[in-house]
Design a protein around this motif. Structure first.
Motif, PDB file in Angstrom:
ATOM      1  N   TRP A  22       3.356 -36.446 -11.147  1.00  0.00           N
ATOM      2  CA  TRP A  22       1.862 -36.976 -10.784  1.00  0.00           C
ATOM      3  C   TRP A  22       1.847 -38.317 -10.044  1.00  0.00           C
ATOM      4  N   GLU A  23       2.845 -39.015 -10.132  1.00  0.00           N
ATOM      5  CA  GLU A  23       2.593 -40.269  -9.484  1.00  0.00           C
ATOM      6  C   GLU A  23       3.401 -40.128  -8.124  1.00  0.00           C
ATOM      7  N   SER A  24       4.601 -39.489  -8.115  1.00  0.00           N
ATOM      8  CA  SER A  24       5.194 -39.112  -6.940  1.00  0.00           C
ATOM      9  C   SER A  24       4.624 -38.027  -5.911  1.00  0.00           C
ATOM     10  N   ARG A  25       3.636 -37.122  -6.581  1.00  0.00           N
ATOM     11  CA  ARG A  25       2.922 -36.236  -5.641  1.00  0.00           C
ATOM     12  C   ARG A  25       3.838 -35.441  -4.739  1.00  0.00           C
ATOM     13  N   TYR A  52      -0.238 -28.471  -3.750  1.00  0.00           N
ATOM     14  CA  TYR A  52      -0.668 -27.352  -4.219  1.00  0.00           C
ATOM     15  C   TYR A  52      -0.503 -26.158  -3.194  1.00  0.00           C
ATOM     16  N   ARG A  53      -0.313 -26.516  -1.816  1.00  0.00           N
ATOM     17  CA  ARG A  53       0.306 -25.436  -1.039  1.00  0.00           C
ATOM     18  C   ARG A  53       1.197 -24.945  -1.365  1.00  0.00           C
ATOM     19  N   GLN A  54       2.309 -25.853  -1.877  1.00  0.00           N
ATOM     20  CA  GLN A  54       3.625 -25.471  -2.487  1.00  0.00           C
ATOM     21  C   GLN A  54       3.476 -24.510  -3.825  1.00  0.00           C
ATOM     22  N   MET A  55       2.338 -24.862  -4.644  1.00  0.00           N
ATOM     23  CA  MET A  55       2.300 -24.001  -5.874  1.00  0.00           C
ATOM     24  C   MET A  55       2.009 -22.799  -5.374  1.00  0.00           C
ATOM     25  N   TYR A  56       1.112 -22.534  -4.473  1.00  0.00           N
ATOM     26  CA  TYR A  56       0.390 -20.943  -4.197  1.00  0.00           C
ATOM     27  C   TYR A  56       1.588 -20.332  -3.633  1.00  0.00           C
ATOM     28  N   ASN A  57       2.392 -20.771  -2.612  1.00  0.00           N
ATOM     29  CA  ASN A  57       3.484 -20.288  -2.196  1.00  0.00           C
ATOM     30  C   ASN A  57       4.622 -19.818  -3.559  1.00  0.00           C
TER      31      ASN A  57
END
Length: 471
Positions: A206-209, A132-137
């Motif tokens: 979802w599983e690999s995260r 989710y850090r990646q998502m915000y970036n």
């Protein structure tokens, strides 16, 4: 610390831990668990692993009950673990060509447990997971600054509600240095619309995260907020710089509220709510709306008028949450009193001013207290889980309603269901000689209750008889 300011951390076994979640403070003591302390502000954790219990809102024979099918009363996407996921109900009426129309977009998905968010609300999230850090970036780099939030299925991991909301990022703070990189960002968001989810595009994530989920969805701007964002530049140029734009917007909304003509259905909802509030005060319910809230209970569509139906939906959601917290506190009260007494006698021979430990292990309790705690967990699970599920599904059902009229109808049903419950309670009290409370001045009763509970923290937010109904 003095005994009456004690804060206890009960390090319970995993089978007991799920009973103590959410804000639970009685007699200024708080029980939480080592396994869930990061999430103890949300009572929704108690709703996991629900095997579709009986919902208690209405009688079984009520044919109009929108939650008659339990968990399946609302729409869910296929599980990400399904090797050949079927199309969602929203895709079932669309051809493959329709999926590529301009009405659908590829959006990041941020599932947030068993929580239902509503349009035109604001929320703060702490971001620490790498994906989710990646998502915000990514949403900062591409300029979209938005993503979908959808409720997770209470039973099935990797399955999400088919209707979510659009979170628009308004402010982001980098706090990694202050938190030793435990938290990367603290972000403030505004919900600017709803989203119909069609399918998860990368279910393997979802599983690999190793990254965040992406979905194909259709944005529904039934609040008008997205149009407001598009027109911000035009309105800024025309605005008198000496008058704050926010003030002008609020004045316009207030004027529109005064001039609004209500439909018969909206009038019926207002009347039902008014009747409910009077019943709450007749019965001196511990958690209740103020009488002033009747005048400011909004039923208008969109957000051009304030208050509107969405603000009333959020108020109703807060009421349901406070009722749940109050019942949880009530169930825990007796055990907490025994726990404090045990610590006083075990550690300090009854010394009222003794400083007690901030944490105590489950194994350090007496066998009697261990058994009582296990029994309390069972009782809380059996009673609170159905109530929580009912509350969550009610909000999700409203969120996925097709239009304003459907939301008004659903809200009236849920308000009526609560009104009928209290009416039955009032009838029983009058039958068994408990009706005298209804004749006593409600303010006097509140003062008496507050005096009796002066050492207890306030958990209910609807006591205030002031003009502001949304405190």
């Amino acid at each position: 610390m003095a005994l009456h300011h004690l804060s206890l951390l009960l390090c319970a076994s995993s089978s007991i831990a799920s009973a103590f979640v959410g804000p639970s403070s009685i007699n200024s003591a708080r029980l939480t668990t080592s396994s869930s302390w990061k999430e103890h502000n949300s009572i929704n954790k108690i709703g996991r692993s629900i095997n579709c219990p009986q919902l208690h809102m209405v009688e079984d024979e009520d044919e109009n009950n929108p939650l008659a099918r339990g968990i399946n009363s609302v729409g869910w996407l296929p599980s990400v673990f399904d090797a050949s996921p079927s199309r969602s109900v929203f895709d079932s009426s669309m051809s493959s060509d329709d999926d590529d129309e301009e009405t659908t977009e590829t959006l990041p998905l941020f599932p947030l447990g068993g929580v239902v968010y509503t349009p035109n609300s604001e929320h703060i999230l702490n971001i620490f997971e790498p994906r989710y850090r990646q998502m915000y970036n990514d949403i900062l780099m591409n300029g979209s600054k938005r993503f979908v939030v959808s409720m997770s299925h209470p039973n099935e991991e990797g399955r999400f509600a088919q209707v979510g909301v659009l979170f628009s990022l308004e402010e982001l703070k980098e706090v990694s240095e202050m938190t030793a990189d435990q938290v990367k960002y603290i972000c403030n968001h505004r919900v600017t619309g709803r989203v119909k989810l069609h399918k998860v595009l990368n279910p393997e994530a979802w599983e690999s995260r190793d990254t965040y989920l992406k979905v194909k969805g259709t944005i529904i701007d039934d609040t008008g907020l997205l149009d407001e964002e598009k027109n911000d530049n035009d309105s800024d140029e025309a605005m008198d710089e000496s008058i704050p734009q926010s003030m002008v917007a609020e004045l316009k909304k207030a004027a529109a509220f005064d001039a609004m003509e209500k439909s018969p259905e909206e009038e019926a909802l207002l009347q039902s709510f008014s009747d409910l509030v009077e019943l709450q005060h007749d019965l001196t319910e511990d958690v209740r709306f103020t009488r002033a809230s009747v005048k400011s209970f909004g039923v208008a569509a969109g957000t051009e008028i304030d208050p509107n139906l969405w603000t009333s939906i959020r108020l109703w959601q807060s009421y349901a949450e406070q009722r749940l917290v109050a019942r949880q506190n009530e169930m825990q009260k007796e055990f907490q009193e025994k726990l404090v007494e045990f610590l006083k006698n075990d550690l300090g021979d009854g010394d009222e001013e003794l400083e007690l430990p901030s944490a105590i292990g489950f194994q350090d309790l007496s066998p009697e207290l261990q058994n009582e705690l296990a029994d309390l967990q069972k009782r809380m699970t059996s009673e609170l889980k159905p109530l929580l599920l009912e509350q969550t599904l009610s909000m999700q059902k409203i969120l996925e309603a097709n239009d304003h009229d459907d939301r008004v109808e659903l809200m009236r049903y849920f308000v009526d269901a609560e009104r009928k419950r209290l009416q039955a309670k009032k009838t029983l009290k009058s039958m068994f000689g408990g009706g005298a409370l209804a004749d006593e001045d409600s303010e006097t009763i509140v003062e008496k209750k507050e005096a009796a509970k002066k050492d207890e923290p306030k958990q209910q937010i609807f006591f205030d008889e002031g003009e502001d109904a949304f405190q």
